[in-house]
Design a protein around this motif. Structure first.
Motif, PDB file in Angstrom:
ATOM      1  N   PHE A 139       0.831  -1.373  -0.013  1.00 16.54           N
ATOM      2  CA  PHE A 139      -0.024  -0.099  -0.162  1.00 16.54           C
ATOM      3  C   PHE A 139       0.938   1.319   0.072  1.00 16.54           C
ATOM      4  N   LEU A 140       1.906   1.419   1.000  1.00 14.98           N
ATOM      5  CA  LEU A 140       2.705   2.380   0.872  1.00 14.98           C
ATOM      6  C   LEU A 140       3.396   2.906  -0.175  1.00 14.98           C
ATOM      7  N   ILE A 141       3.737   1.952  -0.993  1.00 15.05           N
ATOM      8  CA  ILE A 141       4.295   2.070  -2.261  1.00 15.05           C
ATOM      9  C   ILE A 141       3.401   2.696  -3.362  1.00 15.05           C
ATOM     10  N   LEU A 142       2.344   2.109  -3.256  1.00 10.19           N
ATOM     11  CA  LEU A 142       1.291   2.602  -4.220  1.00 10.19           C
ATOM     12  C   LEU A 142       1.106   3.985  -3.821  1.00 10.19           C
ATOM     13  N   LEU A 143       0.839   4.392  -2.415  1.00 13.80           N
ATOM     14  CA  LEU A 143       0.237   5.649  -2.151  1.00 13.80           C
ATOM     15  C   LEU A 143       1.361   6.788  -2.610  1.00 13.80           C
ATOM     16  N   TRP A 144       2.500   6.330  -2.372  1.00 14.85           N
ATOM     17  CA  TRP A 144       3.606   7.381  -2.795  1.00 14.85           C
ATOM     18  C   TRP A 144       3.648   7.604  -4.422  1.00 14.85           C
ATOM     19  N   ALA A 145       3.724   6.644  -4.864  1.00 15.84           N
ATOM     20  CA  ALA A 145       3.686   6.424  -6.359  1.00 15.84           C
ATOM     21  C   ALA A 145       2.903   7.530  -7.188  1.00 15.84           C
ATOM     22  N   LEU A 146       1.414   7.106  -6.510  1.00 10.00           N
ATOM     23  CA  LEU A 146       0.290   7.863  -7.009  1.00 10.00           C
ATOM     24  C   LEU A 146       0.390   9.417  -6.728  1.00 10.00           C
ATOM     25  N   ASN A 147       0.772   9.607  -5.506  1.00  6.87           N
ATOM     26  CA  ASN A 147       1.064  11.063  -5.185  1.00  6.87           C
ATOM     27  C   ASN A 147       2.194  11.845  -5.921  1.00  6.87           C
ATOM     28  N   ILE A 148       3.496  11.186  -5.947  1.00  7.81           N
ATOM     29  CA  ILE A 148       4.595  11.685  -6.489  1.00  7.81           C
ATOM     30  C   ILE A 148       4.394  12.068  -8.075  1.00  7.81           C
ATOM     31  N   PHE A 149       3.515  10.891  -8.569  1.00 14.27           N
ATOM     32  CA  PHE A 149       3.367  11.119  -9.939  1.00 14.27           C
ATOM     33  C   PHE A 149       2.409  12.182 -10.467  1.00 14.27           C
ATOM     34  N   PHE A 150       1.269  12.711  -9.506  1.00 12.98           N
ATOM     35  CA  PHE A 150       0.578  13.681  -9.700  1.00 12.98           C
ATOM     36  C   PHE A 150       1.393  15.024  -9.311  1.00 12.98           C
ATOM     37  N   LEU A 151       2.013  15.119  -8.414  1.00 15.17           N
ATOM     38  CA  LEU A 151       2.859  16.138  -7.970  1.00 15.17           C
ATOM     39  C   LEU A 151       3.734  16.834  -9.004  1.00 15.17           C
ATOM     40  N   LEU A 152       4.299  15.765  -9.584  1.00 12.90           N
ATOM     41  CA  LEU A 152       5.403  16.046 -10.581  1.00 12.90           C
ATOM     42  C   LEU A 152       4.529  16.302 -12.257  1.00 12.90           C
ATOM     43  N   TYR A 153       3.639  15.663 -12.352  1.00 10.94           N
ATOM     44  CA  TYR A 153       2.896  15.647 -13.772  1.00 10.94           C
ATOM     45  C   TYR A 153       2.115  17.199 -13.657  1.00 10.94           C
ATOM     46  N   ASN A 154       1.570  17.324 -12.487  1.00 14.55           N
ATOM     47  CA  ASN A 154       0.806  18.622 -12.230  1.00 14.55           C
ATOM     48  C   ASN A 154       1.607  19.841 -12.713  1.00 14.55           C
ATOM     49  N   ARG A 155       3.028  19.844 -12.088  1.00 11.24           N
ATOM     50  CA  ARG A 155       4.087  21.045 -12.519  1.00 11.24           C
ATOM     51  C   ARG A 155       4.430  20.986 -13.791  1.00 11.24           C
ATOM     52  N   VAL A 156       4.756  19.800 -14.465  1.00 10.55           N
ATOM     53  CA  VAL A 156       5.198  19.606 -15.596  1.00 10.55           C
ATOM     54  C   VAL A 156       4.456  20.239 -16.891  1.00 10.55           C
ATOM     55  N   TYR A 157       3.026  20.052 -16.543  1.00  9.99           N
ATOM     56  CA  TYR A 157       1.897  20.265 -17.738  1.00  9.99           C
ATOM     57  C   TYR A 157       1.126  21.467 -17.007  1.00  9.99           C
ATOM     58  N   GLU A 158       1.525  22.263 -16.012  1.00 10.70           N
ATOM     59  CA  GLU A 158       1.121  23.484 -15.463  1.00 10.70           C
ATOM     60  C   GLU A 158      -0.434  23.336 -15.296  1.00 10.70           C
ATOM     61  N   GLY A 159      -0.792  22.380 -14.731  1.00 14.27           N
ATOM     62  CA  GLY A 159      -2.231  22.084 -14.208  1.00 14.27           C
ATOM     63  C   GLY A 159      -3.050  21.845 -15.429  1.00 14.27           C
ATOM     64  N   TYR A 160      -2.664  21.310 -16.552  1.00 14.12           N
ATOM     65  CA  TYR A 160      -3.451  20.720 -17.830  1.00 14.12           C
ATOM     66  C   TYR A 160      -4.343  21.759 -18.474  1.00 14.12           C
ATOM     67  N   SER A 161      -4.648  21.382 -19.487  1.00 16.94           N
ATOM     68  CA  SER A 161      -5.604  22.136 -20.395  1.00 16.94           C
ATOM     69  C   SER A 161      -6.988  21.117 -20.497  1.00 16.94           C
ATOM     70  N   PHE A 162      -8.156  21.850 -20.486  1.00 17.85           N
ATOM     71  CA  PHE A 162      -9.148  21.079 -20.731  1.00 17.85           C
ATOM     72  C   PHE A 162      -9.380  20.463 -22.103  1.00 17.85           C
ATOM     73  N   ALA A 163      -8.705  21.325 -22.876  1.00 13.32           N
ATOM     74  CA  ALA A 163      -8.586  21.012 -24.396  1.00 13.32           C
ATOM     75  C   ALA A 163      -8.050  19.654 -24.738  1.00 13.32           C
ATOM     76  N   THR A 164      -6.944  19.282 -24.191  1.00 10.57           N
ATOM     77  CA  THR A 164      -6.480  18.036 -24.178  1.00 10.57           C
ATOM     78  C   THR A 164      -7.240  16.903 -23.823  1.00 10.57           C
ATOM     79  N   PHE A 165      -8.320  17.057 -23.309  1.00  7.93           N
ATOM     80  CA  PHE A 165      -9.288  15.842 -23.128  1.00  7.93           C
ATOM     81  C   PHE A 165     -10.478  15.942 -24.080  1.00  7.93           C
TER      82      PHE A 165
END
Length: 525
Positions: A139-165
């Motif tokens: 569980f702890l590996i999954l918890l950290w993996a998910l949260n680190i992923f979104f922490l980095l992904y949010n910054r790289v894509y500057e919060g995303y664009s709705f148009a990409t969906f």
């Protein structure tokens, strides 16, 4: 005779006189520099005090200061609504969770507009992961993996664009609110991890001895609940429902900047409002905040430290002026964060929820790295200790833990090389201190001369630490890695060496003053 003078009142008298002379010199030189260069500094605006210009070059402070009236009106209205509903409807935890979710979502819609969809979606995904996998060994590996992923992904894509969906969602990009959601989401990430850990631990046998703690804690012994008690005691399973979880993530008074509070402590106080601080204490806390605000206004109207730091003018100044500006910037940063964090904590206290104080100790009263980080962003430090340091082994793997923790702290703040440089520089300075403290703890001194020598060596070590800490923070938050060579070259030149020696002696004297403050505090306690 030497010990009684140099370790006693004579030494203290000398230190106080030196400190007064030092601050008189720093203030006079700061006023002169601000007067001489105000015409070429960026970020100065017309002020309200003594017909002076005001330094609002720091974007974070400028935004907070400019939005204070609307923030105060909004939180006043939120408090009135929440308090009225609690009183008239006799609401407990589940009812107040619904109230604060609705209030906070109104707040978030103003801040982030349609981007609230991203926050709710990621939060829901984390909730499902916690509920499904909390009892598994991975569980702890999954918890950290998910949260680190979104922490980095949010910054790289500057919060995303709705148009990409899809093209049909593109119109939502026109309704992104007034504040970037992925900046605030850093705090949400910490709360999601806290919820996951606390839920995971609720299925394990607790090592927290509640009765022993109450006997030893002066706060709990008096019938109140200290923060540690609220955090460590286990909650019933129904306290980990989605409504309370979402309330924890988006709770309006603490949403933007914290202080950071564990899930256990938050949920406990929703059911039973804090009783640690009386109404009188909270009012006095607010008055102290107003005094601190006036102090910052004095500094920004008369000493333009931050404007100097953001311009290239400091690069042309002599070493003594570079030191004064650097010292001033760090004190301004401390006061700025103190005001921001205490403002939101004040509104949390008004609403019956206590959270850790982020700045319990003055920046000028810390002579080692461990003390500094315990008292800078204190609530974050408690979070790091509870959810990273202790699970990684605590003191048994302390040297390794420091590198992991500070790397995470840098990435959590932002994806910038200067922050990673700050983190790793801090670790480089941290390791020798840990080794020194470990050796000192095993070294017992009995004679008066030995105690005097040990105290002097400790003061020298404190001066070294303060010098390193000052440089690391200037690199991380002001000049960046590119400015470190220029910064060092200023002090290693022929005319800079005397300034460096004077700076070091000043920090040595300052450390001795901190020793006296510590001794006086211990004698009273």
């Amino acid at each position: 005779m030497g010990r009684s003078w140099w370790g006693g009142r004579g030494e203290l008298a000398f230190i106080v006189v030196y400190a007064v002379c030092f601050y008189v010199f720093v203030i006079r030189r700061s006023l002169q520099l601000s007067h001489d260069y105000h015409g070429v500094l960026r970020g100065l605006r017309s002020g309200w005090l003594a017909n002076r210009l005001n330094d609002v070059s720091d974007a974070q402070w400028r935004n907070f200061r400019g939005n204070l009236p609307i923030l105060t009106a909004v939180f006043g209205a939120f408090t009135a609504v929440a308090s009225s509903l609690r009183s008239y409807c006799h609401l407990k935890a589940s009812g107040m969770a619904v109230v604060w979710v609705l209030i906070s979502l109104v707040y978030l819609l103003y801040l982030h507009g349609a981007c609230v969809i991203f926050i709710i979606s990621i939060a829901s995904l984390n909730f499902v992961l916690v509920k499904v996998f909390a009892r598994t060994k991975y569980f702890l590996i999954l918890l950290w993996a998910l949260n680190i992923f979104f922490l980095l992904y949010n910054r790289v894509y500057e919060g995303y664009s709705f148009a990409t969906f899809g093209h049909r969602w593109a119109y939502l990009d026109s309704y992104r609110g007034t504040f970037r959601w992925h900046i605030c989401f850093n705090f949400v990430t910490l709360r999601m991890i806290s919820f996951g850990y606390d839920y995971h631990w609720s299925y394990q046998q607790t090592r927290f001895d509640q009765e022993k703690h109450i006997r030893s804690c002066s706060v709990c012994k008096s019938g109140r609940n200290c923060y540690f008690h609220l955090q460590e005691r286990s909650l019933r399973g129904d306290k980990f429902c989605f409504t309370m979880y979402l309330c924890y993530l988006v709770y309006a008074p603490l949403y933007i900047a914290g202080p950071i509070i564990s899930y256990n402590a938050f949920a406990s106080q929703l059911d039973q409002p804090q009783n640690t601080h009386s109404t009188r204490d909270v009012v006095f806390y607010g008055l102290r905040w107003i005094f601190a605000l006036f102090l910052v206004e004095l500094i920004t109207h008369f000493c333009y430290y931050n404007a100097f730091a953001l311009s290239d003018i400091w690069k042309q100044l002599p070493a003594v002026d570079v030191f004064i500006i650097g010292y001033g910037v760090l004190n301004f940063m401390w006061l700025k964060f103190l005001l921001i964090w205490r403002y939101f904590r004040f509104w949390s206290l008004v609403n019956g929820l206590d959270s850790p104080e982020n700045m319990p100790k003055c920046i000028n009263n810390c002579y080692n790295l461990e003390s500094f980080w315990k008292n800078w962003h204190a609530s974050y430090n408690k979070w790091l200790v509870r959810y990273i340091y202790i699970p990684l082994g605590g003191t048994r793997t302390k040297v390794l833990n420091v590198w992991i923790i500070f790397t995470f702290v840098a990435i959590w703040h932002d994806l910038e090389w200067k922050l990673l440089s700050w983190a790793w520089l801090t670790c480089v300075f941290f390791v020798p201190e840990m080794l020194f403290k470990s050796a000192a703890s095993t070294f017992q001194v009995e004679s008066a001369v030995g105690k005097l020598v040990f105290r002097e060596l400790s003061a020298v070590a404190g001066a070294v630490t303060i010098t390193c800490l000052m440089n690391a923070n200037l690199v991380g938050f002001v000049v960046g890695p590119s400015g470190i060579n220029l910064l060092f070259s200023r002090f290693l030149r022929k005319e800079g060496v005397p300034v460096l020696m004077g700076m070091f002696f000043t920090f040595y004297i300052g450390t001795k003053l901190m020793f006296h403050i510590r001794d006086a505090s211990q004698s009273k306690g």
